[in-house]
Design a protein around this motif. Sequence first.
Motif, PDB file in Angstrom:
ATOM      1  N   VAL A  49       0.933  -1.099  -0.088  1.00 26.35           N
ATOM      2  CA  VAL A  49      -0.272   0.201   0.128  1.00 26.35           C
ATOM      3  C   VAL A  49       0.971   1.366  -0.039  1.00 26.35           C
ATOM      4  CG1 VAL A  49      -1.599   1.540   1.407  1.00 26.35           C
ATOM      5  CG2 VAL A  49      -1.699  -1.194   1.114  1.00 26.35           C
ATOM      6  N   ALA A  50       1.999   1.345   0.952  1.00 27.19           N
ATOM      7  CA  ALA A  50       2.838   2.408   0.774  1.00 27.19           C
ATOM      8  C   ALA A  50       3.571   2.616  -0.467  1.00 27.19           C
ATOM      9  CB  ALA A  50       3.644   2.228   2.067  1.00 27.19           C
ATOM     10  N   ALA A  51       3.831   1.685  -1.069  1.00 28.87           N
ATOM     11  CA  ALA A  51       4.512   1.575  -2.363  1.00 28.87           C
ATOM     12  C   ALA A  51       3.628   2.066  -3.411  1.00 28.87           C
ATOM     13  CB  ALA A  51       5.203   0.336  -3.105  1.00 28.87           C
ATOM     14  N   GLY A  52       2.223   1.865  -3.341  1.00 28.54           N
ATOM     15  CA  GLY A  52       1.302   2.415  -4.329  1.00 28.54           C
ATOM     16  C   GLY A  52       0.964   4.198  -4.196  1.00 28.54           C
ATOM     17  N   LEU A  53       1.265   4.552  -2.998  1.00 29.64           N
ATOM     18  CA  LEU A  53       0.879   5.645  -2.343  1.00 29.64           C
ATOM     19  C   LEU A  53       2.468   6.366  -2.928  1.00 29.64           C
ATOM     20  CD1 LEU A  53      -0.392   5.640   1.057  1.00 29.64           C
ATOM     21  CD2 LEU A  53      -1.449   6.318  -1.069  1.00 29.64           C
ATOM     22  N   ALA A  54       3.451   5.940  -2.901  1.00 27.42           N
ATOM     23  CA  ALA A  54       4.672   6.680  -3.285  1.00 27.42           C
ATOM     24  C   ALA A  54       4.776   6.571  -4.767  1.00 27.42           C
ATOM     25  CB  ALA A  54       5.864   5.595  -2.995  1.00 27.42           C
ATOM     26  N   LEU A  55       4.105   5.711  -5.595  1.00 23.65           N
ATOM     27  CA  LEU A  55       3.972   5.835  -6.990  1.00 23.65           C
ATOM     28  C   LEU A  55       3.259   6.768  -7.377  1.00 23.65           C
ATOM     29  CD1 LEU A  55       4.963   4.636  -9.673  1.00 23.65           C
ATOM     30  CD2 LEU A  55       3.067   3.234  -9.600  1.00 23.65           C
ATOM     31  N   ALA A  56       2.319   7.022  -6.810  1.00 25.08           N
ATOM     32  CA  ALA A  56       1.176   8.619  -7.236  1.00 25.08           C
ATOM     33  C   ALA A  56       2.272   9.722  -6.889  1.00 25.08           C
ATOM     34  CB  ALA A  56       0.156   8.414  -6.202  1.00 25.08           C
ATOM     35  N   LEU A  57       3.079   9.856  -6.217  1.00 23.20           N
ATOM     36  CA  LEU A  57       3.767  10.916  -5.861  1.00 23.20           C
ATOM     37  C   LEU A  57       4.951  10.993  -6.892  1.00 23.20           C
ATOM     38  CD1 LEU A  57       4.565  10.695  -1.728  1.00 23.20           C
ATOM     39  CD2 LEU A  57       2.927  12.310  -3.061  1.00 23.20           C
ATOM     40  N   ALA A  58       5.015  10.007  -7.425  1.00 19.06           N
ATOM     41  CA  ALA A  58       6.146  10.008  -8.821  1.00 19.06           C
ATOM     42  C   ALA A  58       5.780  10.981  -9.796  1.00 19.06           C
ATOM     43  CB  ALA A  58       6.515   8.776  -9.221  1.00 19.06           C
ATOM     44  N   PHE A  59       4.060  11.057  -9.820  1.00 17.39           N
ATOM     45  CA  PHE A  59       3.713  11.984 -10.863  1.00 17.39           C
ATOM     46  C   PHE A  59       3.563  13.251 -10.723  1.00 17.39           C
ATOM     47  CE2 PHE A  59       3.009   7.571 -11.966  1.00 17.39           C
ATOM     48  CZ  PHE A  59       2.672   7.278 -13.124  1.00 17.39           C
ATOM     49  N   PRO A  60       2.943  14.362 -11.532  1.00 18.60           N
ATOM     50  CA  PRO A  60       2.592  15.653 -11.452  1.00 18.60           C
ATOM     51  C   PRO A  60       1.418  15.508 -10.334  1.00 18.60           C
ATOM     52  CG  PRO A  60       3.375  15.366 -13.742  1.00 18.60           C
ATOM     53  CD  PRO A  60       3.295  13.964 -13.010  1.00 18.60           C
ATOM     54  N   PRO A  61       1.220  16.673  -9.567  1.00 19.49           N
ATOM     55  CA  PRO A  61       1.997  17.758  -9.536  1.00 19.49           C
ATOM     56  C   PRO A  61       3.295  17.641  -8.645  1.00 19.49           C
ATOM     57  CG  PRO A  61       0.036  18.085  -8.300  1.00 19.49           C
ATOM     58  CD  PRO A  61      -0.105  16.733  -8.935  1.00 19.49           C
ATOM     59  N   TYR A  62       3.608  16.369  -8.247  1.00 25.25           N
ATOM     60  CA  TYR A  62       4.609  16.357  -7.074  1.00 25.25           C
ATOM     61  C   TYR A  62       5.988  15.913  -7.735  1.00 25.25           C
ATOM     62  CZ  TYR A  62       0.246  15.373  -4.797  1.00 25.25           C
ATOM     63  OH  TYR A  62      -1.035  15.411  -4.147  1.00 25.25           O
ATOM     64  N   ASP A  63       5.741  15.269  -8.719  1.00 23.11           N
ATOM     65  CA  ASP A  63       6.929  15.095  -9.729  1.00 23.11           C
ATOM     66  C   ASP A  63       8.115  14.506  -8.914  1.00 23.11           C
ATOM     67  OD1 ASP A  63       6.101  16.151 -12.106  1.00 23.11           O
ATOM     68  OD2 ASP A  63       6.118  17.994 -11.575  1.00 23.11           O
ATOM     69  N   VAL A  64       8.263  13.514  -7.956  1.00 22.12           N
ATOM     70  CA  VAL A  64       9.215  12.873  -7.395  1.00 22.12           C
ATOM     71  C   VAL A  64       9.444  11.608  -8.267  1.00 22.12           C
ATOM     72  CG1 VAL A  64      10.062  12.064  -5.191  1.00 22.12           C
ATOM     73  CG2 VAL A  64       8.404  13.887  -5.361  1.00 22.12           C
ATOM     74  N   TRP A  65       9.964  11.678  -9.376  1.00 24.07           N
ATOM     75  CA  TRP A  65      10.045  10.511 -10.220  1.00 24.07           C
ATOM     76  C   TRP A  65      10.737   9.506  -9.920  1.00 24.07           C
ATOM     77  CZ3 TRP A  65      14.812   8.988 -12.276  1.00 24.07           C
ATOM     78  CH2 TRP A  65      15.564   9.844 -12.017  1.00 24.07           C
ATOM     79  N   PRO A  66      12.055   9.572  -8.961  1.00 21.71           N
ATOM     80  CA  PRO A  66      12.604   8.491  -8.662  1.00 21.71           C
ATOM     81  C   PRO A  66      11.611   7.304  -7.769  1.00 21.71           C
ATOM     82  CG  PRO A  66      13.777  10.392  -8.187  1.00 21.71           C
ATOM     83  CD  PRO A  66      12.605  10.783  -8.606  1.00 21.71           C
ATOM     84  N   PRO A  97      -4.307   2.123  -4.004  1.00 22.41           N
ATOM     85  CA  PRO A  97      -3.909   3.524  -3.522  1.00 22.41           C
ATOM     86  C   PRO A  97      -3.191   4.342  -4.607  1.00 22.41           C
ATOM     87  CG  PRO A  97      -2.720   1.725  -2.612  1.00 22.41           C
ATOM     88  CD  PRO A  97      -3.829   0.910  -3.465  1.00 22.41           C
ATOM     89  N   PHE A  98      -2.630   3.733  -5.401  1.00 22.27           N
ATOM     90  CA  PHE A  98      -1.758   4.423  -6.614  1.00 22.27           C
ATOM     91  C   PHE A  98      -2.666   5.144  -7.263  1.00 22.27           C
ATOM     92  CE2 PHE A  98      -0.713   4.232 -10.989  1.00 22.27           C
ATOM     93  CZ  PHE A  98       0.250   5.145 -11.121  1.00 22.27           C
TER      94      PHE A  98
END
Length: 559
Positions: A49-66, A97-98
């Motif tokens: 679940v945490a990995a899914g939320l992290a994957l969402a943060l990789a996309f705009p508007p957050y842009d934490v692509w790593p 969650p992603f």
Amino acid sequence: MASETDAPGPDGSARDGEPLRAAPARRPGRIRRSVAAVRLHWRSELVAVAAGLALALAFPPYDVWPLSIVAVAVLSALVRGRSARQGAWLGFLLGLPFFIGLLKWLHVIGWDTVIGLSFVEALFFVPLGAGLAVTSRLPAWPLWAACLWVAQEWARDRVPLGGFPWGRLAFANTGTPFTPLAALGGAPLVTFAVALSGALLAWAALRLLPLLRTWRTRRAPAAALPALGATGLAAAVAAAGYAVPVPTDADDTVSVAVVQGNVQQAGMDFLGRPMLILNNHVEATLDLADDIDAGRVARPDLVLWPENASDLDPYRSTEARAAIDRAVSAVGVPILVGALVDHPTKEGYVENQGIVWDPETGPGDSYTKQHPVPFGEYVPFRDQLSKVISRLERVPRDFHPGEEPGVLDVGPARLGDVICFEVAYDGIVRDTVNAGARALVVQTNNATYGNTGQPEQQLAMSRLRAVEHGRAIVTAATSGISAIVAPDGTIEQQTEEFTQDVLTAELPLRDDRTVSDRVGAAPEWTLAGLGLLMWAGAAVRERRGRGGEPRAASKEAAE
């Protein structure tokens, strides 16, 4: 005898009429191992679940692509050695969650829409997780894992109802070392490279973690070498994009003005009263004409208006047509007008068009959006669903799809018109470039989703498409974000949301096609097919090796 006595039922009482044997005693050690396994499995679910939320943060508007690489690595490590069912469950726990985090901009329609669409999209992560688990027991499994990520996106981009490509790994990597790979194999190759890097890191981590306990032994450093090699290979995959040339030289240029007229309000009711949005774009264009006449701005070769700039059919509304004529005459150059047009033969249907409006000859060539959005621009199974979902009444008429790529001669430029969400679909954009578009225009109306992160996600897609096709891209939006994107994916200009603004630029025009344009969908089909083939082969080999029984999952503690 003990074997003939009635054993108690689940509640401790005897079962009527059933002579049962006494239940065998359990070993305390076995109970402890079972409890430990449940605890570890619960932790694995939370990590997914945490990995899914992290994957969402990789996309705009957050842009934490790593985090896109990290999420792939985590899922690959979690499913390693598990059964297909466990892998499927972990894939779903990451996917749900992603998509909720990624698609939360749909809350302006309703959180039930966010949850419903996220659930449907997360179902594609079920076979992904199962496939990752089964192929994780094969040699070179990180390679097959990357192929399966491509296969998941291949399916999700097409079904149901024409697919929904939002959330592809490539769209989180539109300004990263992976991005230039799009010029070779499009978005699928970028996804493959990101997934391969993540899977390689997972392989390295799984090799290194057991060594931490024995690091002081003589053999530990040597045993760590393969893991370090995998880490280096993951870095090399990421850096491979730097070796890909991105063509940007212009054959010639054209000067453009992009008009963002703005809307009166955000949300579902952005249209307001008829003519309001059209008048906004007419007024902004008249202001541009005044600046041209005063010598403050050079006259452009053409002007670009966004999707739905005319909220009335200009072919049938004399008021709308007169307003557009006034703007075109004032600026003195052709305008690409976005308008909703009644279908000429099918009553009750409307077309979403980009119309070339010339100052002398009036409306000319046009492009009709090929991929209307389900439940946004048309309602599938309208007769059945409208009886139970009253909200569907807000889509009173279905949009009729066009059938041809949007290549239009707008003044001296041969442009490719792509309308709104169509920028997410590989085939639509590629067909437009291969049909002769020298630059691309994305006419869009994001007023419903203003200030939610959706416009940033869509603009990121334009950045990837620019590199993929070696074309400059202009995004013309009613309320923002309008932007000028160079062929190398750089955003040269952009507007603020919910402001009236005009962008002017010299737009490079190109005739050469990239390798990606020439090979088309072949890389995607090849990678997806290879991943599915290896999954099927691994499953068959397992069953044969176990005499028809699926291979048991490895111990939780090994993960």
